[in-house]
Write an enzyme that holds these catalytic residues in place. Structure first.
Site, PDB file in Angstrom:
ATOM      1  N   SER A  77      -4.505  16.399  42.990  1.00  0.00           N
ATOM      2  CA  SER A  77      -3.850  16.893  41.781  1.00  0.00           C
ATOM      3  C   SER A  77      -3.923  15.850  40.682  1.00  0.00           C
ATOM      4  O   SER A  77      -3.942  14.651  40.935  1.00  0.00           O
ATOM      5  CB  SER A  77      -2.388  17.214  42.076  1.00  0.00           C
ATOM      6  OG  SER A  77      -2.312  18.365  42.884  1.00  0.00           O
ATOM      7  N   ASP A 100      13.287  33.247  54.582  1.00  0.00           N
ATOM      8  CA  ASP A 100      12.558  33.718  55.770  1.00  0.00           C
ATOM      9  C   ASP A 100      11.387  32.767  55.999  1.00  0.00           C
ATOM     10  O   ASP A 100      10.292  32.961  55.486  1.00  0.00           O
ATOM     11  CB  ASP A 100      12.069  35.152  55.552  1.00  0.00           C
ATOM     12  CG  ASP A 100      11.360  35.695  56.794  1.00  0.00           C
ATOM     13  OD1 ASP A 100      11.033  34.886  57.711  1.00  0.00           O
ATOM     14  OD2 ASP A 100      11.124  36.916  56.849  1.00  0.00           O
ATOM     15  N   ARG A 136      -9.673  30.710  51.100  1.00  0.00           N
ATOM     16  CA  ARG A 136     -10.086  31.531  49.952  1.00  0.00           C
ATOM     17  C   ARG A 136     -11.226  30.870  49.174  1.00  0.00           C
ATOM     18  O   ARG A 136     -12.195  31.524  48.809  1.00  0.00           O
ATOM     19  CB  ARG A 136      -8.898  31.785  49.015  1.00  0.00           C
ATOM     20  CG  ARG A 136      -9.194  32.939  48.055  1.00  0.00           C
ATOM     21  CD  ARG A 136      -8.285  32.975  46.838  1.00  0.00           C
ATOM     22  NE  ARG A 136      -6.882  33.068  47.206  1.00  0.00           N
ATOM     23  CZ  ARG A 136      -5.870  32.815  46.367  1.00  0.00           C
ATOM     24  NH1 ARG A 136      -6.123  32.460  45.107  1.00  0.00           N
ATOM     25  NH2 ARG A 136      -4.642  32.926  46.763  1.00  0.00           N
ATOM     26  N   THR A 159      -0.683  25.278  40.039  1.00  0.00           N
ATOM     27  CA  THR A 159      -1.447  24.429  40.967  1.00  0.00           C
ATOM     28  C   THR A 159      -2.655  25.168  41.545  1.00  0.00           C
ATOM     29  O   THR A 159      -3.525  24.541  42.137  1.00  0.00           O
ATOM     30  CB  THR A 159      -0.573  23.973  42.156  1.00  0.00           C
ATOM     31  OG1 THR A 159      -0.092  25.132  42.840  1.00  0.00           O
ATOM     32  CG2 THR A 159       0.609  23.135  41.700  1.00  0.00           C
ATOM     33  N   HIS A 164     -10.163  20.459  50.835  1.00  0.00           N
ATOM     34  CA  HIS A 164      -8.773  20.003  50.832  1.00  0.00           C
ATOM     35  C   HIS A 164      -7.893  21.188  51.216  1.00  0.00           C
ATOM     36  O   HIS A 164      -8.144  22.321  50.809  1.00  0.00           O
ATOM     37  CB  HIS A 164      -8.362  19.436  49.478  1.00  0.00           C
ATOM     38  CG  HIS A 164      -6.903  19.089  49.464  1.00  0.00           C
ATOM     39  ND1 HIS A 164      -6.335  18.282  50.425  1.00  0.00           N
ATOM     40  CD2 HIS A 164      -5.886  19.498  48.666  1.00  0.00           C
ATOM     41  CE1 HIS A 164      -5.046  18.182  50.201  1.00  0.00           C
ATOM     42  NE2 HIS A 164      -4.736  18.914  49.145  1.00  0.00           N
ATOM     43  N   CYS A 224      -3.908  13.892  46.476  1.00  0.00           N
ATOM     44  CA  CYS A 224      -4.466  14.152  47.799  1.00  0.00           C
ATOM     45  C   CYS A 224      -5.911  13.691  47.966  1.00  0.00           C
ATOM     46  O   CYS A 224      -6.504  13.940  49.011  1.00  0.00           O
ATOM     47  CB  CYS A 224      -4.376  15.640  48.130  1.00  0.00           C
ATOM     48  SG  CYS A 224      -2.678  16.192  48.293  1.00  0.00           S
ATOM     49  N   ARG A 271       2.643  28.105  40.313  1.00  0.00           N
ATOM     50  CA  ARG A 271       1.359  28.805  40.443  1.00  0.00           C
ATOM     51  C   ARG A 271       0.252  28.153  39.620  1.00  0.00           C
ATOM     52  O   ARG A 271      -0.927  28.425  39.832  1.00  0.00           O
ATOM     53  CB  ARG A 271       1.530  30.284  40.061  1.00  0.00           C
ATOM     54  CG  ARG A 271       2.391  31.036  41.088  1.00  0.00           C
ATOM     55  CD  ARG A 271       2.499  32.514  40.791  1.00  0.00           C
ATOM     56  NE  ARG A 271       1.213  33.194  40.715  1.00  0.00           N
ATOM     57  CZ  ARG A 271       0.477  33.526  41.767  1.00  0.00           C
ATOM     58  NH1 ARG A 271       0.912  33.264  42.983  1.00  0.00           N
ATOM     59  NH2 ARG A 271      -0.692  34.135  41.619  1.00  0.00           N
ATOM     60  N   LYS A 292      -4.160  28.678  53.181  1.00  0.00           N
ATOM     61  CA  LYS A 292      -4.646  29.825  52.405  1.00  0.00           C
ATOM     62  C   LYS A 292      -5.733  29.418  51.414  1.00  0.00           C
ATOM     63  O   LYS A 292      -6.801  30.022  51.363  1.00  0.00           O
ATOM     64  CB  LYS A 292      -3.441  30.396  51.637  1.00  0.00           C
ATOM     65  CG  LYS A 292      -3.491  31.849  51.313  1.00  0.00           C
ATOM     66  CD  LYS A 292      -2.134  32.313  50.773  1.00  0.00           C
ATOM     67  CE  LYS A 292      -1.654  31.422  49.629  1.00  0.00           C
ATOM     68  NZ  LYS A 292      -0.382  31.859  49.011  1.00  0.00           N
ATOM     69  N   GLU A 330      -0.363   8.698  48.533  1.00  0.00           N
ATOM     70  CA  GLU A 330       0.645   8.878  47.492  1.00  0.00           C
ATOM     71  C   GLU A 330       2.022   8.504  48.027  1.00  0.00           C
ATOM     72  O   GLU A 330       3.024   8.673  47.374  1.00  0.00           O
ATOM     73  CB  GLU A 330       0.615  10.313  46.950  1.00  0.00           C
ATOM     74  CG  GLU A 330       0.913  11.395  47.981  1.00  0.00           C
ATOM     75  CD  GLU A 330       2.276  12.052  47.806  1.00  0.00           C
ATOM     76  OE1 GLU A 330       3.199  11.590  48.501  1.00  0.00           O
ATOM     77  OE2 GLU A 330       2.396  12.989  47.002  1.00  0.00           O
TER      78      GLU A 330
END
Ligand SMILES: [Zn+2]
Lengths: 351, 133, 389
Positions: free
Chosen positions: A298, A29, A245, A203, A236, A114, A201, A241, A82
């Site tokens: 990263s 979805d 946050r 990350t 970044h 990044c 997760r 999301k 990258e």
């Protein structure tokens, strides 16, 4: 004496693909996926675009805004990415020729997931402050790829931004910069691999959030500032999301973060991400505005910048060329098949 | 295409460096050693001159049958563009809907990949055009 | 200077000739021409060969000596000359051979034109054809041979109101003529609807606006006019030739809708022959694309500038109309083995002037013209032929 931004230019290709279109191919979805990531569409480079072409477009946009700027005064060009088209052979030399900065200058390609572009900003700051040369050109650009069907495929997009860094003719001063770096393997791509791998997760908390928050707090402390001192904040943005946050965790409001949050419309432009956000802010900022910017790469590390817009911003021609907003809004949607062709995900006959 | 053959044209392919005749003042692209209008009188007087990169479409076509190197692009728009400086040049027009291209359309120069020597070879870059904004 | 006449003609079938090699094609046409001239091999003083790109199509250079060799003439050690000039090479070869005769160096020269195009794939063949355009400033940017002519067509439509239907009328007419020519590649009539509905190649041009890829060869025997009657009762005189060049890249030309090379070559030929375009009854013009024929009949002054499409649509260039254009079917229907083109056009005109063109015979054909292009018009050659009196 402070170093800062002398001019800026961004570039986003006009092709887009919707999460729904990607999801439909992989039995997912996609619409829900997009909502979860807070990404409405992601940019896709045309078949004749790559990090080098986008870097040149961004660099030329920066020069166009500041006609007083002689490319021959640019003593260094660093292209952070990258997804350099060549594993060996610098992107930066091609940019140097294409803006007529070559040959009496230095050039190199950077890689730090990044944050290769913000690393280039810091390098050029240091080198202009040491009077090694008058201006440096720091570029962040990527045409990043997520493996087909991988969660990253919904976000990995394309964009570039170029900042001319120097000490004179500043449109914004970089009052403080600080970095926070550890060995955290949350995302990587081994030599010869077409697509990156990531720790799922992992990350999040120990990687993105720990580094961005740590760097931001160091920056507040060094600058002696608080969130309410800033007109704009940009982080970044691997998705829509995380930056929202982390901004909330640090005490920033939606209003401060809205302008720089391009990820919602174009996806994660990797090395370009925080820098295209900064471009969007500079497109509308006024002298005296303060900007809080923390990038993340990263592997892992964060670069933080405490920026103050100067009167110089009114001196350059911000109307020359296209604004980030106009590029974000100039779109042509692709179906997945065309996207797969453009991104060379279809195996072709050799020779 | 052989690497040196492309490499030696980089100033013109990347930066639209043409030539200006010191005798009649006319610009040519790519740079010429002899002015087609002045002949011998222009010898030694041809200076390098960069074009501004803006022009209008004089004619165009949409290419469907393309050489293998351009497979990824097709169908693509090819145009002859008259530059502000009066001379004409040929390249693709990108970032345009096929139905929107027309004679008289103002265009500006863009920097794009022109081709590559296979997946392992050198990549060639240069000018294309896009609708002026 | 001595005058020059054609005393023999020959050609092969045109088409996808899978079982024929380049050398076989060249020899077949050459021997037919020699046979037609009723001369002996010992009478031949030299061989000129028009060939565009054997080096790329079949990896073979040095083709003039090759053709002489396989024609069984190696022992005669004839001078052999290969001429290159894009699609105009065959027409230039005729001119060069005629000059060698006119100068008194040679009395009898065989001129051949040949191309073997189908040993490579379609895409590769199209790439080779485009090598006559400016590789550095056209092809590198994605310009194809068809694309460059398409831009001329688009501009012609813009400036003169020429329509897609008028372009199509060229193809329809030439297919109609080709249906009457037993050596033509396409001997089948087509309709305007078929042309308009065909897959696009380079808009506004579609598949039927383009001449095909072909194998084939043609040859002429040229002879000094004073000696021609010794060999034939119907010598056809080459009464005027003109050649001209222009900027190689289309964008550098004065105009997109006029080929100055054609205009100048035409003027030179008409001047040399002391004739005017109105005197021409039959013409073979270079219709590698439909737009090419429209521009050619304008630039040769058969019709006013801008009226080429209208005139074609109105049938003014059909068989036995005001001027019969491309009675052989042209490059479009007879076929387009590039190097053979100029020579094949001359073969058709000679047949017409001799009255040997069968079902496609133009009545009272006294003066005939050939027009051949090299590349996109960087070269143009015009020859005028007349019945010997
Ligand atoms: Zn001049």
């Amino acid at each position: 004496m402070k170093a800062g931004i002398v001019s800026y230019g961004g570039y986003v290709p006009r092709y887009r693909i919707l999460p729904k279109e990607i999801g439909a191919v992989w039995g997912v979805d996609g619409e829900a996926m997009g909502k979860g990531l807070n990404i409405r569409a992601k940019s896709v480079p045309g078949p004749d675009e790559d990090v080098i072409t986008m870097s040149v477009e961004a660099a030329r946009a920066a020069l166009k805004k500041a006609p007083h700027l002689d490319p021959k005064d640019i003593g260094a060009i660093y292209v952070g990415s990258e997804s350099h088209p060549y594993a060996v052979k610098p992107s930066a030399t091609i940019v140097a020729e294409a803006i007529e900065a070559a040959p009496i200058m230095t050039a190199a390609d950077y890689e730090f997931a990044c944050k290769a572009g913000t690393a280039a900003m810091q390098s050029t700051m240091g080198l202009t402050l040491s009077d090694m040369y008058r201006y440096g050109l720091a570029i962040g650009a990527d045409t990043s790829q997520g493996a087909p069907g991988d969660a990253l495929e919904y976000s990995a997009s394309a964009g570039a931004a170029a900042f001319v860094i120097g000490k004179d003719h500043l449109i914004a001063s970089i009052d403080q910069t600080i970095s926070y770096t550890t060995d955290t393997p949350d995302f990587w791509r081994r030599e010869g691999q077409a697509y990156p791998s990531h720790g799922g997760r992992f990350t999040g908390e120990p990687a993105y959030f720990k580094h961005v928050v740590s760097c931001a707090n160091l920056l507040f402390k060094r600058a002696g500032t608080r969130p309410e001192d800033y007109d704009f904040a940009v982080f970044h943005q691997p998705n829509g999301k995380f930056p929202v946050r982390v901004g909330k965790m640090l005490g920033f409001t939606d209003k401060q973060m809205d302008t720089g949050l391009l990820v919602r419309e174009i996806g994660n432009t990797y090395s370009g991400a925080i820098m295209v956000g900064l471009c969007a802010i500079l497109d509308i900022a006024k002298p005296g505005n303060r900007i809080f910017a923390v990038g993340y790469g990263s592997g892992a590390g964060s670069d933080g910048f405490d920026i103050t817009v100067t009167g110089g911003l009114e001196e350059i021609d911000r109307k020359a060329g296209r604004t980030m907003r106009s590029m974000v809004e100039d779109v042509k949607f692709l179906d997945y098949a065309t996207y797969a062709k453009y991104r060379r995900k279809i195996r072709m006959r050799e020779g | 295409m052989a690497i040196p053959r492309f490499w030696r044209e980089i100033p013109s392919r990347y930066n639209l460096v043409g030539s200006k005749c010191g005798n009649c003042g006319t610009l040519d692209f790519p740079p010429r050693l002899v002015c087609p209008r002045c002949g011998r009188r222009s010898m030694g007087k041809m200076e390098r001159r960069k074009l501004a990169g803006r022009g209008t479409v004089v004619s165009y076509t949409i290419i469907h049958d393309a050489p293998k190197d351009f497979d990824m692009m097709k169908p693509y728009v090819l145009a002859i563009v008259e530059m502000e400086e009066g001379l004409r040049m040929t390249s693709q027009v990108i970032d345009v809907e096929l139905g929107d291209i027309k004679i008289g359309m103002p265009v500006e120069v863009a920097f794009r990949k022109l081709g590559e020597e296979g997946e392992a070879g050198v990549i060639h870059y240069g000018y294309k055009f896009r609708p002026a904004r | 200077m001595r005058e020059v006449s054609v005393i023999g003609v020959g050609e092969t079938q045109f088409g996808e000739l899978w079982d024929k090699s380049f050398r076989e094609l060249g020899i077949e046409a050459g021997l037919r021409a020699i046979q037609d001239a009723e001369i002996a091999a010992e009478n031949v003083d030299a061989i000129y060969v028009g060939n565009m790109s054997a080096g790329k199509f079949i990896d073979q250079e040095h083709v003039a000596a090759l053709v002489a060799d396989y024609a069984g003439l190696a022992d005669q050690h004839l001078p052999t000359i290969r001429v290159e000039g894009g699609g105009a090479c065959g027409a230039i070869a005729i001119q060069q051979a005629a000059m060698a005769i006119a100068s008194g160096v040679h009395d009898i020269v065989v001129v051949g034109g040949a191309e073997k195009m189908t040993d490579v794939g379609d895409v590769e063949a199209a790439r080779i054809l485009s090598s006559t355009t400016d590789q550095e400033w056209e092809s590198v940017f994605g310009a194809t041979f068809a694309g460059l002519f398409a831009m001329m067509a688009r501009r012609h439509m813009f400036e003169y109101g020429t329509t897609r239907e008028q372009l199509a009328a060229v193809a329809v007419k030439n297919h109609k003529h080709g249906a009457l020519n037993p050596v033509a590649q396409f001997q089948k009539e087509i309709t305007v609807e078929m042309v308009l509905g065909a897959p696009r190649v380079a808009e506004p041009l579609g598949v039927f606006d383009c001449a095909p890829l072909s194998d084939g060869a043609a040859a002429l025997v040229l002879c000094s006019r004073d000696k021609a009657r010794k060999f034939t009762d119907t010598p056809i005189d080459l009464i005027g030739t003109g050649q001209a060049s222009d900027f190689l890249a289309v964008h550098d030309r004065r105009e997109l809708t006029t080929m100055d090379a054609t205009v100048i070559a035409g003027k030179r030929a008409f001047h040399a022959a002391r004739k005017t375009p109105n005197d021409v009854k039959v013409a073979e013009v270079h219709d590698n694309f439909t737009i090419s024929e429209i521009m050619a009949i304008e630039d040769l002054r058969f019709v006013p500038k801008g009226k080429g499409g209208f005139a074609t649509e109105d049938g003014e260039t059909a068989l036995n109309a005001r001027v019969s254009v491309n009675t052989s079917g042209g490059l479009k229907a007879r076929g387009y083995p590039v190097g053979a083109t100029g020579v094949a056009q001359a073969v058709e005109i000679v047949r017409q002037l001799r009255g040997e063109a069968g079902k496609r015979q133009v009545t009272d054909a006294g003066l005939g013209l050939t027009h051949t292009l090299g590349g996109t018009g960087g070269t143009a050659v015009v020859h005028l032929f007349a019945r010997g009196d």
